[in-house]
Enzyme design. Structure first.
Site, PDB file in Angstrom:
ATOM      1  N   GLY A  13     -76.510-127.209 -19.951  1.00  0.00           N
ATOM      2  CA  GLY A  13     -77.526-128.192 -19.583  1.00  0.00           C
ATOM      3  C   GLY A  13     -78.937-127.649 -19.452  1.00  0.00           C
ATOM      4  O   GLY A  13     -79.759-128.227 -18.737  1.00  0.00           O
ATOM      5  N   SER A  14     -79.265-126.568 -20.170  1.00  0.00           N
ATOM      6  CA  SER A  14     -80.644-126.060 -20.081  1.00  0.00           C
ATOM      7  C   SER A  14     -81.635-127.058 -20.690  1.00  0.00           C
ATOM      8  O   SER A  14     -82.782-127.159 -20.240  1.00  0.00           O
ATOM      9  CB  SER A  14     -80.785-124.685 -20.748  1.00  0.00           C
ATOM     10  OG  SER A  14     -80.600-124.779 -22.124  1.00  0.00           O
ATOM     11  N   ASN A  15     -81.184-127.814 -21.678  1.00  0.00           N
ATOM     12  CA  ASN A  15     -82.076-128.832 -22.253  1.00  0.00           C
ATOM     13  C   ASN A  15     -82.244-130.011 -21.310  1.00  0.00           C
ATOM     14  O   ASN A  15     -83.339-130.576 -21.206  1.00  0.00           O
ATOM     15  CB  ASN A  15     -81.555-129.265 -23.624  1.00  0.00           C
ATOM     16  CG  ASN A  15     -81.787-128.184 -24.663  1.00  0.00           C
ATOM     17  OD1 ASN A  15     -82.914-127.956 -25.079  1.00  0.00           O
ATOM     18  ND2 ASN A  15     -80.724-127.485 -25.038  1.00  0.00           N
ATOM     19  N   MET A  92     -71.155-132.047 -27.080  1.00  0.00           N
ATOM     20  CA  MET A  92     -70.400-131.376 -28.136  1.00  0.00           C
ATOM     21  C   MET A  92     -69.227-132.213 -28.649  1.00  0.00           C
ATOM     22  O   MET A  92     -68.157-131.690 -28.939  1.00  0.00           O
ATOM     23  CB  MET A  92     -69.889-130.010 -27.630  1.00  0.00           C
ATOM     24  CG  MET A  92     -70.994-129.094 -27.125  1.00  0.00           C
ATOM     25  SD  MET A  92     -72.299-128.782 -28.336  1.00  0.00           S
ATOM     26  CE  MET A  92     -71.453-127.601 -29.363  1.00  0.00           C
ATOM     27  N   LEU A  95     -69.559-138.863 -31.856  1.00  0.00           N
ATOM     28  CA  LEU A  95     -69.450-140.230 -31.348  1.00  0.00           C
ATOM     29  C   LEU A  95     -69.289-141.198 -32.521  1.00  0.00           C
ATOM     30  O   LEU A  95     -69.878-140.998 -33.583  1.00  0.00           O
ATOM     31  CB  LEU A  95     -70.708-140.588 -30.553  1.00  0.00           C
ATOM     32  CG  LEU A  95     -70.901-139.773 -29.272  1.00  0.00           C
ATOM     33  CD1 LEU A  95     -72.296-139.987 -28.700  1.00  0.00           C
ATOM     34  CD2 LEU A  95     -69.826-140.133 -28.242  1.00  0.00           C
ATOM     35  N   ASN A 107     -80.318-137.154 -30.775  1.00  0.00           N
ATOM     36  CA  ASN A 107     -79.573-135.894 -30.646  1.00  0.00           C
ATOM     37  C   ASN A 107     -80.498-134.709 -30.907  1.00  0.00           C
ATOM     38  O   ASN A 107     -81.362-134.759 -31.779  1.00  0.00           O
ATOM     39  CB  ASN A 107     -78.440-135.870 -31.680  1.00  0.00           C
ATOM     40  CG  ASN A 107     -77.629-134.587 -31.633  1.00  0.00           C
ATOM     41  OD1 ASN A 107     -77.214-134.140 -30.556  1.00  0.00           O
ATOM     42  ND2 ASN A 107     -77.391-133.976 -32.796  1.00  0.00           N
ATOM     43  N   HIS A 109     -80.549-130.809 -32.140  1.00  0.00           N
ATOM     44  CA  HIS A 109     -79.694-129.862 -32.882  1.00  0.00           C
ATOM     45  C   HIS A 109     -80.505-128.603 -33.210  1.00  0.00           C
ATOM     46  O   HIS A 109     -81.644-128.710 -33.664  1.00  0.00           O
ATOM     47  CB  HIS A 109     -79.181-130.503 -34.172  1.00  0.00           C
ATOM     48  CG  HIS A 109     -78.272-129.605 -34.941  1.00  0.00           C
ATOM     49  ND1 HIS A 109     -77.083-129.132 -34.424  1.00  0.00           N
ATOM     50  CD2 HIS A 109     -78.374-129.062 -36.171  1.00  0.00           C
ATOM     51  CE1 HIS A 109     -76.501-128.352 -35.306  1.00  0.00           C
ATOM     52  NE2 HIS A 109     -77.266-128.285 -36.382  1.00  0.00           N
ATOM     53  N   ASP A 150     -74.880-134.200 -37.002  1.00  0.00           N
ATOM     54  CA  ASP A 150     -76.249-133.671 -36.901  1.00  0.00           C
ATOM     55  C   ASP A 150     -77.117-134.157 -38.055  1.00  0.00           C
ATOM     56  O   ASP A 150     -77.819-133.392 -38.710  1.00  0.00           O
ATOM     57  CB  ASP A 150     -76.208-132.137 -36.821  1.00  0.00           C
ATOM     58  CG  ASP A 150     -75.443-131.670 -35.594  1.00  0.00           C
ATOM     59  OD1 ASP A 150     -75.677-132.241 -34.514  1.00  0.00           O
ATOM     60  OD2 ASP A 150     -74.619-130.766 -35.714  1.00  0.00           O
ATOM     61  N   GLU A 179     -86.264-125.551 -28.436  1.00  0.00           N
ATOM     62  CA  GLU A 179     -85.503-126.779 -28.124  1.00  0.00           C
ATOM     63  C   GLU A 179     -86.038-127.447 -26.868  1.00  0.00           C
ATOM     64  O   GLU A 179     -86.218-128.674 -26.836  1.00  0.00           O
ATOM     65  CB  GLU A 179     -84.028-126.442 -27.876  1.00  0.00           C
ATOM     66  CG  GLU A 179     -83.222-126.161 -29.094  1.00  0.00           C
ATOM     67  CD  GLU A 179     -81.741-126.169 -28.775  1.00  0.00           C
ATOM     68  OE1 GLU A 179     -81.019-126.939 -29.405  1.00  0.00           O
ATOM     69  OE2 GLU A 179     -81.300-125.399 -27.892  1.00  0.00           O
TER      70      GLU A 179
HETATM   71  C1  GRF Z   1     -78.174-126.323 -27.559  1.00  0.00           C
HETATM   72  O1  GRF Z   1     -78.507-125.286 -28.452  1.00  0.00           O
HETATM   73  C2  GRF Z   1     -77.972-127.621 -28.287  1.00  0.00           C
HETATM   74  O2  GRF Z   1     -78.897-127.864 -29.275  1.00  0.00           O
HETATM   75  C3  GRF Z   1     -76.596-127.382 -28.861  1.00  0.00           C
HETATM   76  O3  GRF Z   1     -75.868-126.779 -27.806  1.00  0.00           O
HETATM   77  C4  GRF Z   1     -76.795-126.070 -26.969  1.00  0.00           C
HETATM   78  C5  GRF Z   1     -76.641-126.625 -25.588  1.00  0.00           C
HETATM   79  O4  GRF Z   1     -77.459-125.961 -24.664  1.00  0.00           O
HETATM   80  N1  GRF Z   1     -76.016-128.596 -29.381  1.00  0.00           N
HETATM   81  P1  GRF Z   1     -77.670-126.525 -23.189  1.00  0.00           P
HETATM   82  O5  GRF Z   1     -76.308-127.044 -22.691  1.00  0.00           O
HETATM   83  O6  GRF Z   1     -78.690-127.616 -23.234  1.00  0.00           O
HETATM   84  O7  GRF Z   1     -78.120-125.356 -22.389  1.00  0.00           O
END
Ligand code: GRF
Length: 201
Positions: A13-15, A92, A95, A107, A109, A150, A179
């Site tokens: 969940g870093s994003n 991951m 859908l 999404n 990617h 994707d 990202e």
């Molecule tokens: C990211 O690189 C995303 O693009 C890919 O999986 C990774 C997930 O990273 N699909 P996080 O869970 O957001 O840290």
């Protein structure tokens, strides 16, 4: 009223964190109203709870559960949060239309359009660079109109060139930084350019 986002995560969940941080500092023109995961142990759920945001877990009942049945359960859970936009941020699981027909979905990617769809995109780009097949990769945010992997109308991209002496770790770090920035920009762009209504009911 700002845009109501539901974010779907499967892991770290870093994003998601990038969205939460941008929201807290007033740089996101949207509110994360809920985080939903298909994994009960996803660290993204902890990040959401720490930020005071509602969480839900929708795990597959068993291996026999049809994809569309899972997607319907997931959609019903997401719909309770009345999202205007659903963001897949490290989600991951593919859908189907049972979910995608109910919400506008975007999404993130870690590859440029048409390159390295599916898992391990960062590792595969790094291998391609080592074999002199490319000098750059990048990240993208795209709409998810169907169950293509994707693949969908591109909203925004950032190129990430390889640099001398790159290791997988150094490249991966730049890709994740790209990202985190791109996801915030892309959400702001989508909110600015679309009149999004509450969906999925
Ligand atoms: C990211 O690189 C995303 O693009 C890919 O999986 C990774 C997930 O990273 N699909 P996080 O869970 O957001 O840290």
């Amino acid at each position: 009223m700002t845009c109501r986002l539901v974010v779907l995560v499967s892991g770290n969940g870093s994003n998601l964190q990038a969205l939460l941080d941008a929201s807290a500092s007033g740089q996101l023109s949207a509110d994360v109203v809920a985080v939903v995961s298909n994994k009960a142990d996803a660290f993204g759920l902890t990040r959401a709870s720490n930020a005071g945001i509602a969480t839900d877990v929708v795990e597959r009942h068993d291996k026999a559960e049809a994809r569309a049945d899972f997607d319907r359960r997931l959609a019903n859970t997401v719909a309770r949060h009345q999202p205007q936009l659903v963001v897949l941020a490290g989600w991951m699981r593919l859908l189907t239309s049972a979910f995608l027909d109910r919400f506008p979905v975007i999404n993130l990617h870690p590859a440029l359009p048409g390159q390295f769809p599916g898992t391990h995109a960062i590792d595969r780009a790094f291998d391609a660079w080592q074999q002199n097949q490319t000098d750059r990769s990048g990240v993208m945010v795209h709409w998810v109109p169907d169950d293509g992997v994707d693949n969908g109308p591109v909203i925004a991209t950032t190129e990430v060139p390889f640099v001398e002496h790159d290791t997988l770790e150094s490249f991966e770090k730049r890709m994740h930084e790209a990202e985190h920035a791109l996801l915030v920009d892309a959400v702001n762009l989508v909110v600015a350019e679309n009149s999004l209504e509450t969906t999925g009911q």
